[in-house]
Scaffold this motif. Sequence first.
Motif, mmCIF file in Angstrom:
data_model
loop_
_atom_site.group_PDB
_atom_site.id
_atom_site.type_symbol
_atom_site.label_atom_id
_atom_site.label_comp_id
_atom_site.label_asym_id
_atom_site.label_seq_id
_atom_site.Cartn_x
_atom_site.Cartn_y
_atom_site.Cartn_z
ATOM 1 N N ALA A 146 0.830 -1.211 0.000
ATOM 2 C CA ALA A 146 0.000 0.000 0.000
ATOM 3 C C ALA A 146 0.862 1.257 0.000
ATOM 4 O O ALA A 146 0.563 2.231 -0.703
ATOM 5 C CB ALA A 146 -0.925 -0.013 1.212
ATOM 6 N N ASP A 162 0.956 4.163 -2.866
ATOM 7 C CA ASP A 162 0.682 5.539 -2.478
ATOM 8 C C ASP A 162 1.800 6.473 -2.944
ATOM 9 O O ASP A 162 1.543 7.584 -3.430
ATOM 10 C CB ASP A 162 0.526 5.612 -0.963
ATOM 11 C CG ASP A 162 0.019 6.970 -0.487
ATOM 12 O OD1 ASP A 162 -0.882 7.528 -1.157
ATOM 13 O OD2 ASP A 162 0.518 7.467 0.532
ATOM 14 N N GLN A 175 -6.678 -5.637 0.252
ATOM 15 C CA GLN A 175 -7.765 -4.738 -0.141
ATOM 16 C C GLN A 175 -8.159 -3.807 1.003
ATOM 17 O O GLN A 175 -8.367 -2.604 0.791
ATOM 18 C CB GLN A 175 -8.975 -5.563 -0.589
ATOM 19 C CG GLN A 175 -8.794 -6.189 -1.969
ATOM 20 C CD GLN A 175 -9.974 -7.046 -2.375
ATOM 21 O OE1 GLN A 175 -10.445 -7.883 -1.605
ATOM 22 N NE2 GLN A 175 -10.465 -6.830 -3.580
ATOM 23 N N LEU A 203 -5.328 -1.210 1.327
ATOM 24 C CA LEU A 203 -5.355 -0.219 0.244
ATOM 25 C C LEU A 203 -6.481 0.787 0.447
ATOM 26 O O LEU A 203 -6.297 1.991 0.197
ATOM 27 C CB LEU A 203 -5.524 -0.914 -1.108
ATOM 28 C CG LEU A 203 -4.393 -1.816 -1.606
ATOM 29 C CD1 LEU A 203 -4.688 -2.307 -3.020
ATOM 30 C CD2 LEU A 203 -3.051 -1.111 -1.565
ATOM 31 N N LEU A 221 -4.945 4.299 0.471
ATOM 32 C CA LEU A 221 -5.162 5.012 -0.796
ATOM 33 C C LEU A 221 -6.496 5.740 -0.845
ATOM 34 O O LEU A 221 -6.667 6.675 -1.631
ATOM 35 C CB LEU A 221 -5.107 4.025 -1.965
ATOM 36 C CG LEU A 221 -3.823 3.223 -2.184
ATOM 37 C CD1 LEU A 221 -3.986 2.314 -3.383
ATOM 38 C CD2 LEU A 221 -2.618 4.132 -2.360
ATOM 39 N N GLU A 245 -8.569 2.540 -4.318
ATOM 40 C CA GLU A 245 -8.536 1.104 -4.004
ATOM 41 C C GLU A 245 -9.331 0.313 -5.036
ATOM 42 O O GLU A 245 -8.942 -0.782 -5.445
ATOM 43 C CB GLU A 245 -9.084 0.871 -2.601
ATOM 44 C CG GLU A 245 -9.127 -0.597 -2.166
ATOM 45 C CD GLU A 245 -10.470 -1.251 -2.431
ATOM 46 O OE1 GLU A 245 -10.503 -2.468 -2.718
ATOM 47 O OE2 GLU A 245 -11.495 -0.539 -2.385
#
Length: 381
Positions: free
Chosen positions: A108, A112, A149, A152, A156, A161
């Motif tokens: 992640a 980013d 998931q 993220l 994000l 995501e």
Amino acid sequence: MGHSGAPRPDGLGPLVRDDGRRGASRWSYGKDDDEGLFLAEHFRCRSEIIEYCNELLYKGQLVPSRPSAGYRLEGLVEHPFLFREVPGSEDRRQGSSRVNPTEAEAIAAWLDEHWDRFCEAYGAAGDPEKQKGVFGVVTPFAAQARVIQQTLKRVLGAQREKLVTVGTAHTLQGAERSIVLFSSVYGDNSGQASFIDNTLELMNVAVSRAKDLFIVFGAKTRWNDGGPVFRLVRRMAVKDAPAGQPAVTHDDGQVAAPVEVAAAEPISAPEPAAEPSVPEVSAPKSGDAVVAWAMIAAWDESGGLPDGLKLSAVKLNKALAAAGLIRKGDRGWEPTDEGAAVGIVGYGGERDGETFVNVKYTPAAQVALLDRIRSGALSLG
């Protein structure tokens, strides 16, 4: 696409070899007379990426055919195949699957940090539809995909995501992304990445989804892993060291310098459940076929089977027979022509003084059959 191979001249039944073995196909290819058709030319991936698959499974028979000109990530990455070490990486079991939250955080954070510059490189800045084709994240374990998931979404934001495809290799089977990040999951507390080494075809699918950049995120132990998957990663990837640190050497002692590329077109963790481990499957050689129970165990550990599905070899055999992929002969199960076409192969032996035949499943068959199960095309009712 090109292929090598020759049809059986009489056009009848499964091939019976000179050594008496029943083959899976009327076609064969390569110096080892492997069964089936082989599409040799590969156009999707950068050669530095697909050469990994070439050595892992294809005995060097693939012909990387993508033009080297037009690489959109020139100046943004050292090499199209990278390994990024994740400090403090540890995995833990979650039911029959595995998770590694530290690795999810590292992925992640990378996305980013690099999102804007890579989207710009692909002309996707400000265009969500185009951004859907840029990033993918692949992991061997369904539980880890869910952790990624969740991570993220937190790091994000919900909008970005949703633009990243995250899942096991089966999720991206038949698809592609410009950039694919691979979560190894097995951390420094695991001496071996047994499931990954036992299912080479899944790693092959994961790597070959990436057109321009494939990054393995893994513990230091994975960089030094002696298994077939990560030993080859260490030989072919460049370690993605932070700026200012020296380049990493490969097994041959040579400095892993960036390749020169011309300018190409563009994929909170839950608490672990205290459940028993799925039996390990003995590691096959590249391309080896396995029996039904071993294939089912691999699917189960990867989280590939639909939730709640309890599958046995007996139940699978009945479903495959009903679908016309295998048939029961006088001495046991054998592949039909349709089954042979998806990679089901026959083998024979002797037990208690009597001969028998049965079927095994090549890596290609393992992927194809799981796809049919997940889509509902193969009825297990």
